[in-house]
Design a protein around this motif. Structure first.
Motif, mmCIF file in Angstrom:
data_model
loop_
_atom_site.group_PDB
_atom_site.id
_atom_site.type_symbol
_atom_site.label_atom_id
_atom_site.label_comp_id
_atom_site.label_asym_id
_atom_site.label_seq_id
_atom_site.Cartn_x
_atom_site.Cartn_y
_atom_site.Cartn_z
ATOM 1 N N LYS A 102 -21.796 -39.527 -8.318
ATOM 2 C CA LYS A 102 -21.960 -40.589 -9.312
ATOM 3 C C LYS A 102 -20.760 -40.742 -10.228
ATOM 4 O O LYS A 102 -20.701 -41.690 -11.017
ATOM 5 C CB LYS A 102 -23.200 -40.310 -10.170
ATOM 6 N N SER A 103 -19.834 -39.805 -10.176
ATOM 7 C CA SER A 103 -18.707 -39.829 -11.106
ATOM 8 C C SER A 103 -17.502 -39.165 -10.448
ATOM 9 O O SER A 103 -17.625 -38.494 -9.417
ATOM 10 C CB SER A 103 -19.058 -39.081 -12.392
ATOM 11 N N THR A 104 -16.350 -39.351 -11.079
ATOM 12 C CA THR A 104 -15.141 -38.687 -10.602
ATOM 13 C C THR A 104 -15.302 -37.175 -10.662
ATOM 14 O O THR A 104 -14.848 -36.451 -9.776
ATOM 15 C CB THR A 104 -13.926 -39.110 -11.449
ATOM 16 N N GLU A 105 -15.980 -36.703 -11.705
ATOM 17 C CA GLU A 105 -16.192 -35.268 -11.855
ATOM 18 C C GLU A 105 -17.048 -34.713 -10.720
ATOM 19 O O GLU A 105 -16.758 -33.648 -10.166
ATOM 20 C CB GLU A 105 -16.865 -34.975 -13.203
ATOM 21 N N GLN A 106 -18.105 -35.433 -10.356
ATOM 22 C CA GLN A 106 -18.943 -34.986 -9.235
ATOM 23 C C GLN A 106 -18.175 -35.046 -7.916
ATOM 24 O O GLN A 106 -18.308 -34.148 -7.077
ATOM 25 C CB GLN A 106 -20.210 -35.838 -9.144
ATOM 26 N N GLU A 107 -17.368 -36.063 -7.734
ATOM 27 C CA GLU A 107 -16.578 -36.172 -6.501
ATOM 28 C C GLU A 107 -15.601 -35.008 -6.387
ATOM 29 O O GLU A 107 -15.459 -34.392 -5.322
ATOM 30 C CB GLU A 107 -15.818 -37.497 -6.469
ATOM 31 N N THR A 108 -14.933 -34.687 -7.472
ATOM 32 C CA THR A 108 -13.966 -33.586 -7.477
ATOM 33 C C THR A 108 -14.664 -32.261 -7.183
ATOM 34 O O THR A 108 -14.183 -31.449 -6.387
ATOM 35 C CB THR A 108 -13.252 -33.505 -8.840
ATOM 36 N N ALA A 109 -15.812 -32.050 -7.819
ATOM 37 C CA ALA A 109 -16.570 -30.814 -7.600
ATOM 38 C C ALA A 109 -17.039 -30.721 -6.150
ATOM 39 O O ALA A 109 -17.020 -29.637 -5.540
ATOM 40 C CB ALA A 109 -17.758 -30.758 -8.547
ATOM 41 N N ALA A 110 -17.451 -31.840 -5.576
ATOM 42 C CA ALA A 110 -17.932 -31.845 -4.189
ATOM 43 C C ALA A 110 -16.800 -31.532 -3.213
ATOM 44 O O ALA A 110 -16.981 -30.762 -2.259
ATOM 45 C CB ALA A 110 -18.555 -33.195 -3.864
ATOM 46 N N LYS A 111 -15.626 -32.105 -3.441
ATOM 47 C CA LYS A 111 -14.475 -31.828 -2.563
ATOM 48 C C LYS A 111 -14.099 -30.348 -2.620
ATOM 49 O O LYS A 111 -13.780 -29.732 -1.596
ATOM 50 C CB LYS A 111 -13.293 -32.704 -2.965
ATOM 51 N N LYS A 112 -14.141 -29.788 -3.812
ATOM 52 C CA LYS A 112 -13.828 -28.367 -3.970
ATOM 53 C C LYS A 112 -14.868 -27.511 -3.258
ATOM 54 O O LYS A 112 -14.526 -26.532 -2.572
ATOM 55 C CB LYS A 112 -13.781 -28.008 -5.456
ATOM 56 N N ALA A 113 -16.146 -27.882 -3.382
ATOM 57 C CA ALA A 113 -17.216 -27.118 -2.745
ATOM 58 C C ALA A 113 -17.116 -27.201 -1.222
ATOM 59 O O ALA A 113 -17.383 -26.218 -0.518
ATOM 60 C CB ALA A 113 -18.571 -27.639 -3.214
ATOM 61 N N ILE A 114 -16.745 -28.360 -0.697
ATOM 62 C CA ILE A 114 -16.575 -28.515 0.748
ATOM 63 C C ILE A 114 -15.446 -27.612 1.248
ATOM 64 O O ILE A 114 -15.586 -26.917 2.266
ATOM 65 C CB ILE A 114 -16.283 -29.993 1.100
ATOM 66 N N LYS A 115 -14.350 -27.600 0.527
ATOM 67 C CA LYS A 115 -13.215 -26.751 0.910
ATOM 68 C C LYS A 115 -13.614 -25.276 0.898
ATOM 69 O O LYS A 115 -13.280 -24.520 1.825
ATOM 70 C CB LYS A 115 -12.042 -26.987 -0.040
ATOM 71 N N GLN A 116 -14.331 -24.868 -0.126
ATOM 72 C CA GLN A 116 -14.769 -23.473 -0.217
ATOM 73 C C GLN A 116 -15.731 -23.120 0.910
ATOM 74 O O GLN A 116 -15.660 -22.011 1.476
ATOM 75 C CB GLN A 116 -15.438 -23.228 -1.577
ATOM 76 N N ALA A 117 -16.605 -24.039 1.264
ATOM 77 C CA ALA A 117 -17.558 -23.793 2.349
ATOM 78 C C ALA A 117 -16.840 -23.679 3.688
ATOM 79 O O ALA A 117 -17.188 -22.836 4.525
ATOM 80 C CB ALA A 117 -18.599 -24.911 2.400
ATOM 81 N N GLU A 118 -15.821 -24.508 3.897
ATOM 82 C CA GLU A 118 -15.049 -24.429 5.143
ATOM 83 C C GLU A 118 -14.326 -23.089 5.250
ATOM 84 O O GLU A 118 -14.273 -22.476 6.330
ATOM 85 C CB GLU A 118 -14.064 -25.590 5.214
ATOM 86 N N GLU A 119 -13.777 -22.636 4.146
ATOM 87 C CA GLU A 119 -13.081 -21.349 4.148
ATOM 88 C C GLU A 119 -14.058 -20.206 4.410
ATOM 89 O O GLU A 119 -13.751 -19.259 5.146
ATOM 90 C CB GLU A 119 -12.373 -21.141 2.814
ATOM 91 N N ARG A 120 -15.242 -20.296 3.846
ATOM 92 C CA ARG A 120 -16.244 -19.236 4.013
ATOM 93 C C ARG A 120 -16.807 -19.213 5.428
ATOM 94 O O ARG A 120 -16.987 -18.142 6.020
ATOM 95 C CB ARG A 120 -17.386 -19.436 3.006
ATOM 96 N N LEU A 121 -17.048 -20.390 5.991
ATOM 97 C CA LEU A 121 -17.690 -20.484 7.295
ATOM 98 C C LEU A 121 -16.703 -20.489 8.459
ATOM 99 O O LEU A 121 -17.070 -20.200 9.598
ATOM 100 C CB LEU A 121 -18.559 -21.748 7.362
ATOM 101 N N GLY A 122 -15.465 -20.844 8.167
ATOM 102 C CA GLY A 122 -14.466 -20.885 9.227
ATOM 103 C C GLY A 122 -14.660 -22.045 10.182
ATOM 104 O O GLY A 122 -14.197 -22.000 11.327
ATOM 105 N N HIS A 123 -15.340 -23.092 9.741
ATOM 106 C CA HIS A 123 -15.588 -24.282 10.571
ATOM 107 C C HIS A 123 -15.446 -25.531 9.708
ATOM 108 O O HIS A 123 -15.574 -25.477 8.483
ATOM 109 C CB HIS A 123 -16.997 -24.255 11.172
ATOM 110 N N SER A 124 -15.227 -26.654 10.375
ATOM 111 C CA SER A 124 -15.169 -27.922 9.659
ATOM 112 C C SER A 124 -16.562 -28.287 9.150
ATOM 113 O O SER A 124 -17.565 -28.080 9.837
ATOM 114 C CB SER A 124 -14.660 -29.037 10.579
ATOM 115 N N ILE A 125 -16.615 -28.826 7.954
ATOM 116 C CA ILE A 125 -17.873 -29.245 7.344
ATOM 117 C C ILE A 125 -18.131 -30.715 7.701
ATOM 118 O O ILE A 125 -17.249 -31.565 7.538
ATOM 119 C CB ILE A 125 -17.817 -29.076 5.816
ATOM 120 N N ARG A 126 -19.337 -30.991 8.180
ATOM 121 C CA ARG A 126 -19.697 -32.355 8.554
ATOM 122 C C ARG A 126 -20.376 -33.120 7.401
ATOM 123 O O ARG A 126 -20.773 -34.269 7.577
ATOM 124 C CB ARG A 126 -20.634 -32.332 9.770
#
Length: 229
Positions: free
Chosen positions: A110-134
């Motif tokens: 809903k906001s730039t802040e939420q978008e930024t937080a989501a992108k960071k969370a996706i990156k962290q999840a990819e690093e943790r899981l070792g796979h691309s996030i869909r």
């Protein structure tokens, strides 16, 4: 609502929240996620519905390109958007390809802040899981509330508890917006933890027998290990 009516509400629903924000998240079938977040400390209200599509007024039988979605109102002084996202990636399989559009993993920001937080969370999840996030990252546009029968799915399968809470909240929208209702639905799914349930169960407006029933059903769910089914 009059002061007398407010005094008769469950104690947990009388608590004032000054910093309320909303997260809109899709994790596959929406029943489990609503229950999980409903038991999470800091969450005030939960509801399920449809988002992300191009058609107006979707229904469960006619979703078109919409996605099953859970919407969470939370007290940002008690729990952060980042914490909600952390659990989002722990509680479903964001690397798997959905077999239907309606079960897509998605974050509606809903906001730039939420978008930024989501992108960071996706990156962290990819690093943790070792796979691309869909998980799809989608600007929030509109959320269509799902049919009444889909709201608080776990609670609707516990008739004694449902009956007590429905007497407190005969109006559907008040029922669906109740913190007590969200909590009971969440604990019935085996979510949260027993220590906090014991601490706050008296605040849900339930009779003592109903409180004991909730505690018993919660522990049964824990034994069965089926909190997200």
């Amino acid at each position: 609502m009059t002061n007398r009516e407010e005094e008769n509400l469950p104690f947990i629903d009388q608590v004032a929240h000054e910093n309320v924000e909303t997260a809109t998240l899709a994790m596959g079938c929406f029943w489990g996620p609503e229950a999980f977040y409903g038991a999470m400390e800091g969450v005030i209200r939960t509801r399920v519905g449809y988002a992300g599509g191009s058609t107006e007024n979707p229904t469960y039988r006619s979703l078109a390109d919409h996605i099953e979605t859970a919407q969470i109102d939370y007290d940002a002084d008690l729990v952060s958007y980042e914490q909600l996202l952390q659990q989002f990636f722990l509680r479903h399989s964001p690397t798997a390809e959905p077999y239907k559009r309606q079960y897509t993993s998605a974050i509606f920001f809903k906001s730039t802040e939420q978008e930024t937080a989501a992108k960071k969370a996706i990156k962290q999840a990819e690093e943790r899981l070792g796979h691309s996030i869909r998980t799809e990252l989608i600007p929030y546009h509109i959320f269509y509330l799902a049919e009444e029968r889909h709201q608080k799915w776990k609670l609707r399968r516990a008739p004694e508890l449902l009956s007590e809470l429905s007497k407190i909240y005969p109006d559907f929208h008040a029922f669906n917006n109740s913190t007590a209702v969200a909590r009971v639905n969440g604990y019935l799914g085996g979510n949260g933890n027993l220590e906090r349930l014991i601490k706050e169960v008296a605040s849900f407006g339930l009779s003592y027998p109903a409180q004991q029933l909730l505690l018993n059903q919660y522990q049964t769910q824990q034994i069965d290990g089926c909190s997200m089914r």
